[in-house]
Write a protein that holds these residues in place. Structure first.
Motif, PDB file in Angstrom:
ATOM      1  N   GLN A   1       0.852  -1.189   0.000  1.00 11.25           N
ATOM      2  CA  GLN A   1       0.000   0.000   0.000  1.00 11.25           C
ATOM      3  C   GLN A   1       0.884   1.233   0.000  1.00 11.25           C
ATOM      4  N   ILE A   2       0.428   2.281  -0.671  1.00 16.04           N
ATOM      5  CA  ILE A   2       1.162   3.541  -0.719  1.00 16.04           C
ATOM      6  C   ILE A   2       0.186   4.683  -0.510  1.00 16.04           C
ATOM      7  N   GLY A   3       0.606   5.699   0.249  1.00 15.05           N
ATOM      8  CA  GLY A   3      -0.273   6.830   0.494  1.00 15.05           C
ATOM      9  C   GLY A   3       0.305   7.753   1.546  1.00 15.05           C
ATOM     10  N   ALA A   4      -0.451   8.780   1.888  1.00 10.95           N
ATOM     11  CA  ALA A   4      -0.056   9.697   2.951  1.00 10.95           C
ATOM     12  C   ALA A   4      -0.072   8.956   4.286  1.00 10.95           C
ATOM     13  N   PRO A   5       0.808   9.322   5.228  1.00 11.94           N
ATOM     14  CA  PRO A   5       0.876   8.597   6.509  1.00 11.94           C
ATOM     15  C   PRO A   5      -0.459   8.481   7.226  1.00 11.94           C
ATOM     16  N   ASP A   6      -1.234   9.580   7.281  1.00 11.20           N
ATOM     17  CA  ASP A   6      -2.504   9.521   8.013  1.00 11.20           C
ATOM     18  C   ASP A   6      -3.504   8.598   7.327  1.00 11.20           C
ATOM     19  N   ALA A   7      -3.496   8.583   5.992  1.00 17.08           N
ATOM     20  CA  ALA A   7      -4.417   7.700   5.263  1.00 17.08           C
ATOM     21  C   ALA A   7      -4.069   6.238   5.500  1.00 17.08           C
ATOM     22  N   LEU A   8      -2.780   5.913   5.520  1.00 18.69           N
ATOM     23  CA  LEU A   8      -2.363   4.530   5.756  1.00 18.69           C
ATOM     24  C   LEU A   8      -2.716   4.092   7.178  1.00 18.69           C
ATOM     25  N   TYR A   9      -2.528   4.991   8.127  1.00 21.16           N
ATOM     26  CA  TYR A   9      -2.803   4.641   9.523  1.00 21.16           C
ATOM     27  C   TYR A   9      -4.298   4.489   9.779  1.00 21.16           C
ATOM     28  N   ASP A  10      -5.069   5.441   9.257  1.00 25.68           N
ATOM     29  CA  ASP A  10      -6.513   5.436   9.526  1.00 25.68           C
ATOM     30  C   ASP A  10      -7.270   4.419   8.673  1.00 25.68           C
TER      31      ASP A  10
END
Length: 362
Positions: free
Chosen positions: A217-226
């Motif tokens: 998965q790849i994305g902004a840190p908050d998107a990956l965490y949430d």
């Protein structure tokens, strides 16, 4: 400083005999972006970085800089800056001489070299240490010198191979802040490798999570965490409660999920009645309910373990149907002293948990 550059990996694969270290990885790094390749040992992140640098020849796929393929180019033709875990400074040279080395290799005149060295040492706040040798510097100062040497010739990209892992926790946190500030100031494209989740989340605009050589998965840190996509991502980016249930009923974008005799209300974009669903529920998304308080989801259980973390308490609560649930309770809001056997009521809203794929990895 020269302009930032964009990098693309297209189907990047690296095999060593029958072992596939990197498996068909494709991703884009925008101009000026700070991308971190994050994953456990053996996930392929360092192999990808070495392929970008030109030290590892891919078995398949392509590497493009601003849309131009650079896969066949040797490292010296790519003009990338590189910062290694062990700094790799020349011990017999002063700080200024270490910075001068890549400029001399490029045939730069003395006057221009001196100007660039002064400007770069100012950038990393090391001007007063120009005549010292690496052995006369602290670990943090040596790391700044390594960064300065990688930046002094204005590289197309800066590649960072676990640059902070040799430092203690306090110094690592300080240099994370400095590295983030440096990235903003110079606007260069940074590609970082780490296995430290907190470092990746703190530093990066974008995080690419790898496992077993694949991009998960790849994305902004908050998107990956949430909103992790898989069980592995949810578990690798922090603590998470995994709840498995069955969709008993759908009402628009909401579903009733049966977990034993307990029914949960969960926001779900997909899934039909009868489907099994796996939910990732972060400990900090669970609230402690007081007398008379309600929530969309409510369960009761007793404390089986707890630990004091300074800013908060970490509690493990045993429930009848959902098993062990871990929650984080801020210390200043704790209405009681945690104790084993204490009965608690827990609650969370329908959008607190994220549905994830069960990829078998935790």
């Amino acid at each position: 400083m020269s302009q930032a550059h964009a990098l693309s990996l297209v189907g990047l694969t690296k095999r060593y005999g029958s072992f596939t270290a990197v498996n068909d990885v494709s991703l884009d790094v925008a101009q000026g972006q700070f991308l971190t390749l994050l994953g456990p040992s053996g996930s392929g992140k360092t192999t990808i970085l070495m392929a970008i640098a030109g030290f590892v020849a891919p078995s398949a796929g392509a590497i493009l800089l601003d849309g131009r393929e650079i896969t066949p180019l040797p490292p010296e033709k790519r003009d990338f800056g590189m910062v290694f875990q062990g700094y790799a400074l020349f011990p017999h040279m002063t700080v200024a001489e270490n910075l001068a080395f890549p400029l001399r290799v490029r045939g730069m005149e003395r006057a221009e070299r001196d100007t660039k060295i002064r400007a770069t040492l100012d950038l990393v706040q090391l001007s007063q240490f120009a005549e010292r040798r690496p052995s006369q510097l602290s670990g943090g100062q040596q790391q700044r010198v390594a960064l300065a040497r990688a930046l002094v010739f204005e590289p197309n990209l800066l590649l960072l191979d676990e640059p902070l892992s040799a430092l203690d926790k306090k110094l690592r946190a300080e240099l994370q802040d400095e590295l983030k500030t440096l990235h903003r100031r110079i606007g260069r494209t940074f590609i970082n490798v780490t296995h430290d989740q907190e470092e990746a989340m703190s530093l990066s605009d974008t995080v690419a999570i790898l496992n077993h050589g694949k991009l998960i998965q790849i994305g902004a840190p908050d998107a990956l965490y949430d909103r992790p996509r898989t069980r592995f991502v949810a578990g690798f980016l922090g603590k998470s409660n995994m709840i498995s249930g069955r969709i008993a009923e759908r009402i628009g974008a909401t579903a009733r999920v049966s977990v034993g005799a307990t029914t949960l209300t969960q926001r779900l974009a997909t899934g039909a009645t009868g489907d099994t669903v796996l939910l990732s529920l972060r400990p900090e998304r669970i609230a402690l309910l007081g007398d008379g308080e309600t929530a969309e989801n409510m369960v009761e259980g007793h404390v089986s373990a707890w630990s004091y973390l300074g800013a908060g308490h970490s509690l493990t609560v045993e429930t009848t149907d959902l098993g062990s649930l871990r929650l984080t309770l801020p210390t200043w809001r704790a209405p009681f002293a945690p104790a084993e056997g204490l009965t608690l009521r827990l609650g969370w809203p329908s959008d607190a948990a994220a549905p994830v794929e069960d990829d078998g990895d935790e």
